[in-house]
Scaffold this motif. Structure first.
Motif, PDB file in Angstrom:
ATOM      1  N   TYR A 105     -22.136 -47.280 -22.147  1.00 21.56           N
ATOM      2  CA  TYR A 105     -21.158 -46.439 -22.841  1.00 21.56           C
ATOM      3  C   TYR A 105     -19.747 -46.710 -22.339  1.00 21.56           C
ATOM      4  O   TYR A 105     -18.772 -46.514 -23.056  1.00 21.56           O
ATOM      5  N   PHE A 106     -19.662 -47.191 -21.091  1.00 20.70           N
ATOM      6  CA  PHE A 106     -18.371 -47.656 -20.582  1.00 20.70           C
ATOM      7  C   PHE A 106     -18.057 -49.031 -21.181  1.00 20.70           C
ATOM      8  O   PHE A 106     -16.947 -49.281 -21.635  1.00 20.70           O
ATOM      9  N   ASN A 115     -17.456 -48.610 -24.856  1.00 22.88           N
ATOM     10  CA  ASN A 115     -16.543 -47.495 -25.131  1.00 22.88           C
ATOM     11  C   ASN A 115     -17.055 -46.598 -26.266  1.00 22.88           C
ATOM     12  O   ASN A 115     -16.325 -46.211 -27.168  1.00 22.88           O
ATOM     13  N   ASN A 138     -18.714 -42.985 -27.219  1.00 20.94           N
ATOM     14  CA  ASN A 138     -18.683 -41.646 -26.636  1.00 20.94           C
ATOM     15  C   ASN A 138     -20.094 -41.192 -26.242  1.00 20.94           C
ATOM     16  O   ASN A 138     -20.947 -40.992 -27.104  1.00 20.94           O
ATOM     17  N   PRO A 139     -20.341 -41.018 -24.935  1.00 20.70           N
ATOM     18  CA  PRO A 139     -21.704 -40.666 -24.504  1.00 20.70           C
ATOM     19  C   PRO A 139     -22.125 -39.270 -24.954  1.00 20.70           C
ATOM     20  O   PRO A 139     -23.315 -38.990 -25.011  1.00 20.70           O
ATOM     21  N   GLU A 155     -21.348 -42.426 -11.464  1.00 20.08           N
ATOM     22  CA  GLU A 155     -20.509 -42.092 -12.628  1.00 20.08           C
ATOM     23  C   GLU A 155     -20.797 -43.019 -13.805  1.00 20.08           C
ATOM     24  O   GLU A 155     -20.746 -42.592 -14.955  1.00 20.08           O
ATOM     25  N   PHE A 156     -21.105 -44.291 -13.525  1.00 21.06           N
ATOM     26  CA  PHE A 156     -21.453 -45.215 -14.611  1.00 21.06           C
ATOM     27  C   PHE A 156     -22.844 -44.896 -15.162  1.00 21.06           C
ATOM     28  O   PHE A 156     -23.105 -45.005 -16.349  1.00 21.06           O
ATOM     29  N   MET A 201     -24.505 -42.001 -15.147  1.00 17.26           N
ATOM     30  CA  MET A 201     -24.642 -40.726 -15.852  1.00 17.26           C
ATOM     31  C   MET A 201     -23.314 -40.282 -16.438  1.00 17.26           C
ATOM     32  O   MET A 201     -22.718 -39.315 -15.975  1.00 17.26           O
ATOM     33  N   PRO A 202     -22.824 -40.983 -17.468  1.00 18.04           N
ATOM     34  CA  PRO A 202     -21.545 -40.557 -18.050  1.00 18.04           C
ATOM     35  C   PRO A 202     -21.694 -39.174 -18.688  1.00 18.04           C
ATOM     36  O   PRO A 202     -22.808 -38.781 -19.044  1.00 18.04           O
ATOM     37  N   PRO A 203     -20.580 -38.446 -18.798  1.00 19.47           N
ATOM     38  CA  PRO A 203     -20.658 -37.064 -19.282  1.00 19.47           C
ATOM     39  C   PRO A 203     -21.243 -36.976 -20.682  1.00 19.47           C
ATOM     40  O   PRO A 203     -20.857 -37.725 -21.574  1.00 19.47           O
ATOM     41  N   TYR A 220     -24.114 -37.812 -21.698  1.00 20.89           N
ATOM     42  CA  TYR A 220     -25.217 -38.749 -21.938  1.00 20.89           C
ATOM     43  C   TYR A 220     -26.541 -38.034 -21.730  1.00 20.89           C
ATOM     44  O   TYR A 220     -27.535 -38.320 -22.387  1.00 20.89           O
ATOM     45  N   PHE A 254     -13.364 -40.836 -16.047  1.00 23.08           N
ATOM     46  CA  PHE A 254     -14.833 -40.762 -16.155  1.00 23.08           C
ATOM     47  C   PHE A 254     -15.540 -41.698 -15.170  1.00 23.08           C
ATOM     48  O   PHE A 254     -16.718 -41.544 -14.894  1.00 23.08           O
ATOM     49  N   ALA A 255     -14.810 -42.674 -14.676  1.00 24.57           N
ATOM     50  CA  ALA A 255     -15.414 -43.620 -13.736  1.00 24.57           C
ATOM     51  C   ALA A 255     -15.218 -43.180 -12.288  1.00 24.57           C
ATOM     52  O   ALA A 255     -15.692 -43.842 -11.373  1.00 24.57           O
ATOM     53  N   LEU A 256     -14.499 -42.071 -12.102  1.00 16.95           N
ATOM     54  CA  LEU A 256     -14.194 -41.637 -10.737  1.00 16.95           C
ATOM     55  C   LEU A 256     -15.185 -40.575 -10.256  1.00 16.95           C
ATOM     56  O   LEU A 256     -15.474 -39.624 -10.976  1.00 16.95           O
ATOM     57  N   SER A 257     -15.663 -40.735  -9.040  1.00 19.66           N
ATOM     58  CA  SER A 257     -16.501 -39.704  -8.430  1.00 19.66           C
ATOM     59  C   SER A 257     -15.619 -38.480  -8.168  1.00 19.66           C
ATOM     60  O   SER A 257     -14.394 -38.587  -8.136  1.00 19.66           O
ATOM     61  N   TYR A 270     -20.331 -31.561 -14.384  1.00 17.39           N
ATOM     62  CA  TYR A 270     -20.809 -32.455 -15.454  1.00 17.39           C
ATOM     63  C   TYR A 270     -20.524 -31.846 -16.826  1.00 17.39           C
ATOM     64  O   TYR A 270     -20.096 -32.533 -17.754  1.00 17.39           O
ATOM     65  N   ARG A 292     -16.833 -32.203 -17.504  1.00 16.41           N
ATOM     66  CA  ARG A 292     -16.532 -33.596 -17.867  1.00 16.41           C
ATOM     67  C   ARG A 292     -17.018 -33.904 -19.284  1.00 16.41           C
ATOM     68  O   ARG A 292     -16.420 -34.704 -19.987  1.00 16.41           O
ATOM     69  N   THR A 293     -18.121 -33.274 -19.657  1.00 16.06           N
ATOM     70  CA  THR A 293     -18.647 -33.492 -21.006  1.00 16.06           C
ATOM     71  C   THR A 293     -17.671 -32.957 -22.046  1.00 16.06           C
ATOM     72  O   THR A 293     -17.447 -33.587 -23.085  1.00 16.06           O
ATOM     73  N   ALA A 335     -14.969 -35.467 -22.215  1.00 18.04           N
ATOM     74  CA  ALA A 335     -15.430 -36.687 -22.893  1.00 18.04           C
ATOM     75  C   ALA A 335     -15.508 -36.474 -24.403  1.00 18.04           C
ATOM     76  O   ALA A 335     -15.162 -37.359 -25.186  1.00 18.04           O
ATOM     77  N   TRP A 395     -12.984 -39.364 -24.858  1.00 18.91           N
ATOM     78  CA  TRP A 395     -13.631 -40.604 -24.376  1.00 18.91           C
ATOM     79  C   TRP A 395     -13.000 -41.812 -25.070  1.00 18.91           C
ATOM     80  O   TRP A 395     -12.552 -42.748 -24.425  1.00 18.91           O
ATOM     81  N   ASN A 396     -12.986 -41.771 -26.366  1.00 23.94           N
ATOM     82  CA  ASN A 396     -12.411 -42.880 -27.139  1.00 23.94           C
ATOM     83  C   ASN A 396     -12.022 -42.388 -28.528  1.00 23.94           C
ATOM     84  O   ASN A 396     -12.909 -42.014 -29.288  1.00 23.94           O
TER      85      ASN A 396
END
Lengths: 400, 274
Positions: free
Chosen positions: A141-142, A145, A147-148, A289-290, A292-294, A296, B144-147, B179, B182-183, B186, B190-191
């Motif tokens: 999903y990364f 791109n 949307n998860p 984070e990769f 389990m994207p939000p 998903y 979204f890629a950051l802890s 989570y 973040r959802t 997203a 997200w995009n």
């Protein structure tokens, strides 16, 4: 007609094993951000063809199917288009089925293309295609791109569209939330009736198990400890019985488990440790984070995942621990038969998905593994056969 | 109103807006000019110094944006336009004909959208380290890629200032809530992670606008502050040195002083129908 207690499916990830010596220190992921300068197309040419040769041998040795899958922008599996791989295999694999396990449906804005390509492959191969459907890993999903938070909805809707495209006389219209077509009317249509078999590999998302159980699709547990597999199968069986009113059959429960087989248990442990750890410690190295994207995963699934300390990789787990946990199997043919019998006799799971060299294992060893499985393990499970399997039932939605 | 709780200088309550139980803090003299504060991601359900200081001069409303803090996000709510309509109704529910909008980060994006669609409702606009635009060649960090840890390190120049955001106990509930938040982000971002149409629409803004930014922002770089100023007619830009994405945490008094001074500068301009 009867069927064997266990069917054998030779699955290749087609990984890129040639990571730099400083990979552990320098890179935090084998996915998404690992620089593609590490990939060497000259070596890749030889590697792809070596992998195809390996699958061709599996066919000749009597495996029921050879399988490929879809992953993007990573060293774990270099098949961004599994349907291209399957197209090659239709010309190389003469007997076995060809499994695409699977196409990552939500990643694609046009699932009709998947319906068309699988139909083409089914016609070309004379009806030998197994069509897996997956959501793709979180990492994808990364990379794409996508949307998860829409992953599950797109998965379900793309599935419905594809099944309808294969089975309903066209042209018809499809009116979904994410996919909308005035004219669904694919040429060619698939050869198998009502359509190629569907498999659903999963990492134990509760919703995926429910979806598979609802449609009576085989659910395949991927790399995971035995405890997690058991929970997944129990849930599938319980949903089948209590929610959908049928008894789950062994050919609905598949398990993907790497197997190191050798003349003795000791040798199998040594070879497994030497050649399998790359997969678990390097190829599956991914930040949470990769993975389990939000969105998903549902909040219910994410809670279960956190409580079970789920991760894609296996960190510092030793090979011995992987064997003990049931993530992998290692041993002599007798030991392998014993462990597989646990799946068939205790868990009532009837499809083994395994194989595929990972960390640059020398080809003679790959051949030895393939031959020992084919000559010393398969016959044991093929002697005793079971009654024929039930037909799948399709649930359709999103139609008018 | 389903619940009200007066703790010292503030009222904490929950109001229904579009069926959403919205948790909010309200404080300050009821006769003072109204101010709606829209927080950034993960910054709901907080009552901190910048709230207290703003409430000394304004009638402050600080709701938890649906999907953050204690306000739930219904499944149908996953588009910026859903939020704009929601805030339109929130202002009505609070009885606010017009209010000053102060938005930080994601809340800044929302404030700008509200001002585009309902200019008659917005007396003055303050955008602090706001998301919502794209500056080509100057990528925002991929949140979204950051802890959680890396996110704090990216947002804060001085990690001591992040203390109010560190939970007493880091447990499953905490991670699930993170989570879920973040959802929500997203679903919105997200995009694309910005509104491709916003840049052009900002020309329509006709209220006095302040852009205030931490010069060292590593999440949404300072170039974005300059872009907001360029796109909004007559906007002022204040660049705060020595701070980044969280100026209201790190240089609270300075940040509040700029915001208050701007909001009190003069009577709000008359809104001309466009």
């Amino acid at each position: 007609m009867s069927r064997p207690r266990l069917t054998f499916h030779y699955f290749h990830l087609m990984p890129w094993p040639d990571l730099p010596p400083d990979f552990d220190e320098k890179y935090d992921s084998a996915w998404v951000t690992l620089p593609n300068s590490i990939y060497d197309p000259e070596k890749g040419h030889a590697l792809y063809n070596r992998y195809f040769d390996e699958l061709e041998r599996a066919d000749k040795l009597g495996w029921d199917s050879v399988c490929v899958n879809e992953h993007h922008q990573n060293a774990y599996g270099t098949m961004p288009s599994p349907n291209i791989m399957a197209a090659v295999l239709t010309q190389r694999i003469k007997r076995a089925r060809i499994g695409i396990i699977g196409n990552a449906l939500p990643l694609h804005d046009d699932p009709l293309r998947v319906a068309e390509e699988i139909a083409m492959l089914d016609v070309i191969s004379g009806g030998r295609i197994i069509s897996g459907f997956v959501r793709g890993t979180g990492m994808e999903y990364f990379s794409y791109n996508i949307n998860p938070t829409l992953s599950r909805e797109r998965m379900n809707e793309a599935h419905d569209l594809i099944i309808q495209a294969w089975t309903r006389p066209g042209p018809f219209s499809f009116e979904g939330e994410h996919y909308n077509y005035r004219y669904v009317n694919i040429w060619p249509r698939p050869l198998q009736k009502p359509h190629p078999p569907i498999w659903m590999p999963g990492t134990a998302s509760l919703e995926t198990i429910d979806f598979a159980a609802a449609h009576r699709y085989p659910y395949m547990t991927v790399f995971m400890p035995m405890e997690q597999r058991k929970r997944a199968y129990e849930l599938y069986r319980r949903l089948a019985e209590e929610k959908y009113g049928y008894e789950a059959q062994p050919e609905q429960l598949a398990f993907c488990v790497p197997i190191a087989i050798a003349e003795t248990d000791d040798l199998a442990m040594k070879e497994g440790e030497r050649y399998m750890m790359w997969l678990f410690q390097k190829a599956m190295k991914v930040p949470t984070e990769f993975f389990m994207p939000p969105g998903y995963m549902s909040l219910r699934s994410i809670r279960a995942a956190i409580e079970n300390r789920a991760s894609f990789g296996f960190g510092n787990t030793t090979f011995k621990e992987l064997v003990e946990q049931g993530v992998v199997i290692a041993g002599s043919p007798a030991t392998v038969i014993e462990k597989l019998s646990y799946y068939t006799e205790v868990l009532h799971a009837g499809m083994l998905v395994t194989g595929g060299c990972t960390d640059g294992m020398p080809d003679y060893l790959v051949l030895k593994h393939q031959e020992m499985m084919a000559r010393e393990v398969m016959p044991y499970f093929r002697q005793q056969e079971l009654p024929p399997e039930p037909r799948p039932v399709e649930i359709q939605s999103g139609q008018r | 109103m389903t619940e009200a709780d007066r703790a010292g200088d503030r009222i904490e309550r929950t109001i229904e807006v579009q069926g959403i139980a919205t948790h909010l803090f309200e404080a300050g003299p009821p006769t003072a000019p109204p101010l709606l504060y829209l927080h950034g991601t993960h910054l709901g359900n907080l009552w901190l110094d910048y709230h207290r200081l703003l409430a000394q001069q304004f009638h402050l409303f600080a709701p938890d944006i649906p999907g953050f803090g204690l306000s739930e996000r219904p499944d149908w709510m996953h588009d910026m336009s859903d939020y704009v309509l929601y805030f339109r109704d929130l202002l009505a529910a609070l009885g606010l004909e017009r209010a000053a909008l102060v938005g930080h980060s994601l809340g800044g994006w929302m404030a700008a959208e509200i001002a585009v669609w309902y200019p008659e409702r917005v007396s003055r606009l303050v955008l602090s380290n706001a998301a919502g635009l794209r500056v080509k060649g100057v990528p925002m960090a991929d949140i979204f890629a950051l802890s959680p840890q890396r996110l704090l390190e990216t947002c804060f120049e001085n990690l001591m200032a992040a203390a109010p955001l560190i939970p007493r106990e880091i447990n499953t509930d905490y991670f699930v809530r993170l989570y879920a938040e973040r959802t929500t982000l997203a679903a919105l971002a997200w995009n694309p992670h910005y509104d491709p149409r916003l840049a052009r629409r900002l020309q329509r803004l006709n209220c006095p606008t302040l852009i205030i930014w931490g010069a060292r922002d590593r999440l949404i770089p300072a170039a974005y502050g300059e872009e907001w100023q360029r796109l909004i007619p007559g906007a002022q830009l204040v660049m705060l040195e020595g701070t980044g994405h969280m100026p209201m945490f790190e240089v609270c008094e300075q940040w509040v002083a700029h915001v208050s001074a701007f909001l009190q500068e003069s009577q709000p301009q008359e809104v001309k129908p466009s």
